[in-house]
Motif scaffolding. Structure first.
Motif, PDB file in Angstrom:
ATOM      1  N   LEU A 141       8.272 -10.194  -0.033  1.00 59.73           N
ATOM      2  CA  LEU A 141       7.235 -10.840  -0.922  1.00 59.73           C
ATOM      3  C   LEU A 141       5.986 -11.113   0.043  1.00 59.73           C
ATOM      4  N   HIS A 142       6.327 -11.577   1.111  1.00 58.60           N
ATOM      5  CA  HIS A 142       5.246 -11.668   2.133  1.00 58.60           C
ATOM      6  C   HIS A 142       4.540 -10.350   2.397  1.00 58.60           C
ATOM      7  N   THR A 143       5.014  -9.289   2.650  1.00 60.70           N
ATOM      8  CA  THR A 143       4.534  -7.987   2.831  1.00 60.70           C
ATOM      9  C   THR A 143       3.931  -7.547   1.875  1.00 60.70           C
ATOM     10  N   LEU A 144       4.408  -7.811   0.391  1.00 65.88           N
ATOM     11  CA  LEU A 144       3.656  -7.343  -0.481  1.00 65.88           C
ATOM     12  C   LEU A 144       2.175  -7.966  -0.766  1.00 65.88           C
ATOM     13  N   CYS A 145       2.276  -9.398  -0.599  1.00 62.08           N
ATOM     14  CA  CYS A 145       1.104 -10.189  -0.701  1.00 62.08           C
ATOM     15  C   CYS A 145       0.057  -9.675   0.278  1.00 62.08           C
ATOM     16  N   LYS A 146       0.616  -9.841   1.725  1.00 63.48           N
ATOM     17  CA  LYS A 146      -0.081  -9.684   2.678  1.00 63.48           C
ATOM     18  C   LYS A 146      -0.943  -8.106   2.729  1.00 63.48           C
ATOM     19  N   ASN A 147      -0.270  -7.134   2.249  1.00 65.21           N
ATOM     20  CA  ASN A 147      -0.558  -5.844   2.270  1.00 65.21           C
ATOM     21  C   ASN A 147      -2.099  -5.731   1.381  1.00 65.21           C
ATOM     22  N   VAL A 148      -1.969  -6.585   0.321  1.00 61.21           N
ATOM     23  CA  VAL A 148      -2.906  -6.454  -0.746  1.00 61.21           C
ATOM     24  C   VAL A 148      -4.347  -7.532  -0.228  1.00 61.21           C
ATOM     25  N   VAL A 149      -3.909  -8.721   0.245  1.00 64.42           N
ATOM     26  CA  VAL A 149      -4.912  -9.497   0.931  1.00 64.42           C
ATOM     27  C   VAL A 149      -5.583  -8.623   2.091  1.00 64.42           C
TER      28      VAL A 149
END
Length: 274
Positions: A141-149
């Motif tokens: 989940l952290h990877t998914l959110c950080k990639n978009v940010v």
């Protein structure tokens, strides 16, 4: 009337006419001298009003008039600059960073963060999710959110296939993972007849993802520590089980050896008796 009286009257009339002529000449002289002086005063007043310097002004007057003219020009330039700045400020749009947050926006942000914290708390519940699964879910989940940010303009990071192995085994298999996706702004949609989780390209969604990334980042270390403790506990349990198994094997071997010895003693005693 006598001749002496006539002569005196003639003399008086002549002196009166002479005095009248003298006064007339004096008045004409004052008028002639006063006219240039009045013109000079009027010219000075006009020069003061228009900013022009009179030709017959003294150096002190010229300096004072120049200073006054420069001061008027400076005041006019300052007024024009202030008006230009005011017009530019009125036309320039205000950025979100400079705008003061309203109470509603602060309340909405606090509520969104509270939902994210509840979801991550459900993920970290050891009664329903083992620590390794917790760490896998939080890291994914952290990877998914950080990639978009980090890449807000790249649409590739804004969607992920719902049936992928990463999502099914690391996020959806974890209790609370799908709840966290919804709280972070990910919505399940159908694209090309397949299910995807997608976040919209809006400022609100970016803000949610930034908050979600911060919440997950603060729990990454905790998840790793829990996973390490879990692995150490599993290793200890495995070692204990192996040791217990070895001890049981030795006990069985020793019991077999005692039984063989007892059988041999019995046979020896029977042979001696016969």
């Amino acid at each position: 009337m006598s001749a002496g009286q006539d002569s005196r009257e003639d003399t008086a009339r002549e002196s009166g006419s002479d005095s009248e002529s003298d006064s007339d000449s004096d008045e004409r002289g004052r008028a002639r001298h006063g006219a240039p002086r009045a013109a000079t005063v009027a010219g000075a007043r006009f020069a003061n009003a228009t900013g022009a310097v009179a030709r017959d002004a003294t150096p002190a007057q010229r300096s004072a008039e120049s200073v006054e003219r420069d001061a008027r020009r400076a005041r006019a330039a300052a007024a024009e600059a202030a008006a230009a700045r005011a017009a530019a400020a009125a036309v320039q749009p205000t950025s979100p960073q400079n705008e003061a947050e309203s109470p509603d926006s602060r309340d909405g942000t606090a509520e969104a963060k509270e939902r994210l914290i509840r979801a991550v708390t459900a993920i970290l519940n050891p009664l329903v999710n083992p620590p390794p699964l917790q760490e896998q879910c939080v890291v994914t989940l952290h990877t998914l959110c950080k990639n978009v940010v980090d890449n807000p303009s790249d649409d590739r990071y804004r969607r992920v296939k719902a049936t992928s192995r990463t999502m099914t085994q690391k996020v959806l298999a974890c209790r609370g993972g799908e709840e966290f996706l919804a709280a972070a702004g990910w919505r399940k949609v159908a694209l090309d007849y397949e299910g995807y989780y997608r976040c919209e390209d809006t400022a609100h969604c970016i803000e949610l993802l930034r908050i979600a990334e911060d919440v997950l980042r603060k729990n990454l270390r905790l998840c790793r520590e829990k996973t390490e403790r879990h692995e150490r506990a599993k290793t200890r349990e495995k070692d204990d089980a192996a040791r217990q198994k070895e001890e049981a094997r030795r006990a069985i071997e020793e019991d077999k050896a005692r039984r063989r010895e007892a059988e041999e003693r019995k046979r020896a005693a029977k042979a001696a008796a016969s």
